[in-house]
Design an enzyme around this catalytic site. Structure first.
Site, PDB file in Angstrom:
ATOM      1  N   ASP A  43       0.850  -1.189   0.000  1.00 46.50           N
ATOM      2  CA  ASP A  43       0.000   0.000   0.000  1.00 46.50           C
ATOM      3  C   ASP A  43       0.893   1.249   0.000  1.00 46.50           C
ATOM      4  O   ASP A  43       1.913   1.308   0.676  1.00 46.50           O
ATOM      5  CB  ASP A  43      -0.905   0.001   1.239  1.00 46.50           C
ATOM      6  CG  ASP A  43      -2.067   0.962   1.093  1.00 46.50           C
ATOM      7  OD1 ASP A  43      -3.215   0.498   0.950  1.00 46.50           O
ATOM      8  OD2 ASP A  43      -1.833   2.202   1.122  1.00 46.50           O
ATOM      9  N   ASN A  99     -13.012  -3.120   2.418  1.00 45.17           N
ATOM     10  CA  ASN A  99     -13.976  -2.037   2.572  1.00 45.17           C
ATOM     11  C   ASN A  99     -14.947  -2.069   1.394  1.00 45.17           C
ATOM     12  O   ASN A  99     -14.530  -2.219   0.248  1.00 45.17           O
ATOM     13  CB  ASN A  99     -13.250  -0.692   2.608  1.00 45.17           C
ATOM     14  CG  ASN A  99     -12.315  -0.586   3.798  1.00 45.17           C
ATOM     15  OD1 ASN A  99     -12.615  -1.093   4.879  1.00 45.17           O
ATOM     16  ND2 ASN A  99     -11.172   0.061   3.610  1.00 45.17           N
ATOM     17  N   GLN A 106     -14.530   2.522   1.383  1.00 43.04           N
ATOM     18  CA  GLN A 106     -13.855   2.209   0.121  1.00 43.04           C
ATOM     19  C   GLN A 106     -13.554   3.486  -0.647  1.00 43.04           C
ATOM     20  O   GLN A 106     -14.418   4.360  -0.782  1.00 43.04           O
ATOM     21  CB  GLN A 106     -14.737   1.277  -0.723  1.00 43.04           C
ATOM     22  CG  GLN A 106     -14.062   0.804  -2.003  1.00 43.04           C
ATOM     23  CD  GLN A 106     -14.860  -0.266  -2.745  1.00 43.04           C
ATOM     24  OE1 GLN A 106     -15.969  -0.622  -2.341  1.00 43.04           O
ATOM     25  NE2 GLN A 106     -14.290  -0.770  -3.829  1.00 43.04           N
ATOM     26  N   HIS A 112     -10.276  -5.002  -3.329  1.00 43.87           N
ATOM     27  CA  HIS A 112      -8.932  -5.288  -2.821  1.00 43.87           C
ATOM     28  C   HIS A 112      -9.031  -5.726  -1.378  1.00 43.87           C
ATOM     29  O   HIS A 112      -9.861  -5.236  -0.627  1.00 43.87           O
ATOM     30  CB  HIS A 112      -8.035  -4.054  -2.934  1.00 43.87           C
ATOM     31  CG  HIS A 112      -8.657  -2.794  -2.444  1.00 43.87           C
ATOM     32  ND1 HIS A 112      -9.548  -2.058  -3.203  1.00 43.87           N
ATOM     33  CD2 HIS A 112      -8.553  -2.140  -1.257  1.00 43.87           C
ATOM     34  CE1 HIS A 112      -9.948  -1.002  -2.516  1.00 43.87           C
ATOM     35  NE2 HIS A 112      -9.373  -1.036  -1.322  1.00 43.87           N
TER      36      HIS A 112
HETATM   37  P1  5GP Z   1      -9.765   1.572   0.283  1.00 45.67           P
HETATM   38  O1  5GP Z   1      -9.864   2.873   1.029  1.00 45.67           O
HETATM   39  O2  5GP Z   1     -10.442   1.660  -1.058  1.00 45.67           O
HETATM   40  O3  5GP Z   1     -10.187   0.366   1.072  1.00 45.67           O
HETATM   41  O4  5GP Z   1      -8.222   1.330   0.041  1.00 45.67           O
HETATM   42  C1  5GP Z   1      -7.511   1.864  -1.015  1.00 45.67           C
HETATM   43  C2  5GP Z   1      -6.052   1.739  -0.655  1.00 45.67           C
HETATM   44  O5  5GP Z   1      -5.296   1.958  -1.817  1.00 45.67           O
HETATM   45  C3  5GP Z   1      -5.600   2.773   0.376  1.00 45.67           C
HETATM   46  O6  5GP Z   1      -5.058   2.105   1.508  1.00 45.67           O
HETATM   47  C4  5GP Z   1      -4.554   3.588  -0.370  1.00 45.67           C
HETATM   48  O7  5GP Z   1      -3.472   3.986   0.437  1.00 45.67           O
HETATM   49  C5  5GP Z   1      -4.144   2.654  -1.477  1.00 45.67           C
HETATM   50  N1  5GP Z   1      -3.687   3.344  -2.681  1.00 45.67           N
HETATM   51  C6  5GP Z   1      -4.315   4.377  -3.293  1.00 45.67           C
HETATM   52  N2  5GP Z   1      -3.613   4.746  -4.382  1.00 45.67           N
HETATM   53  C7  5GP Z   1      -2.550   3.913  -4.459  1.00 45.67           C
HETATM   54  C8  5GP Z   1      -1.453   3.806  -5.395  1.00 45.67           C
HETATM   55  O8  5GP Z   1      -1.342   4.546  -6.368  1.00 45.67           O
HETATM   56  N3  5GP Z   1      -0.543   2.846  -5.150  1.00 45.67           N
HETATM   57  C9  5GP Z   1      -0.648   1.997  -4.074  1.00 45.67           C
HETATM   58  N4  5GP Z   1       0.318   1.087  -3.942  1.00 45.67           N
HETATM   59  N5  5GP Z   1      -1.655   2.068  -3.195  1.00 45.67           N
HETATM   60  C10 5GP Z   1      -2.599   3.017  -3.384  1.00 45.67           C
END
Ligand code: 5GP
Length: 126
Positions: A43, A99, A106, A112
């Protein structure tokens, strides 16, 4: 006992997100593992010493958009999370999180599984 009803899906067509770009190597990521079905990468904003994501290569927007046909894929995501958590030194324990939609927290609409480890987790989460 009730039966499992199909979830209300969000959109009929999956929209490419930045995770599709990571799969296609259009933007960089620290990739840990890849096979024909899934990709795992660290992440970008880690919330624990170990924090990586396991995603399907198939673009599924939310958990609600999983279908009966995706059951094996969902299991493979979970199994990959377990194997990699142990490989990355989380044998004392770890947490997996998915999420779903806005109220679930999310932000990226390509499903993911978060895997977090190497620190004490607390409950309830925020
Ligand atoms: P969500 O909030 O949708 O459950 O999680 C999305 C996750 O993706 C977050 O923890 C965020 O830090 C991660 N994330 C967002 N953009 C990027 C990216 O460009 N590269 C990586 N490796 N992680 C990302």
């Amino acid at each position: 006992m009730s039966t499992l009803r199909p979830a209300q899906t969000t959109e009929k067509t999956a929209v490419d997100t930045l995770f599709t770009k990571i799969i296609n190597r259009e933007i960089p990521a620290k990739i840990i593992y890849e096979d024909d079905q899934v990709l795992a990468f660290h992440d970008i904003a880690p919330q624990a010493p170990v924090h990586f994501l396991v995603i399907p290569k198939k673009a599924v927007r939310t958990l609600n958009d999983l279908t009966e046909d995706d059951k094996a894929l969902a299991g493979h995501i979970l199994f990959t999370a377990q194997r990699l958590a142990l490989e990355l030194g989380c044998e004392k324990g770890f947490r997996v999180v998915m999420n779903c939609n806005e109220e679930g927290g999310q932000t990226v609409y390509h499903i993911h599984m978060h895997v977090l480890g190497q620190r004490q987790m607390h409950w309830p989460p925020g």
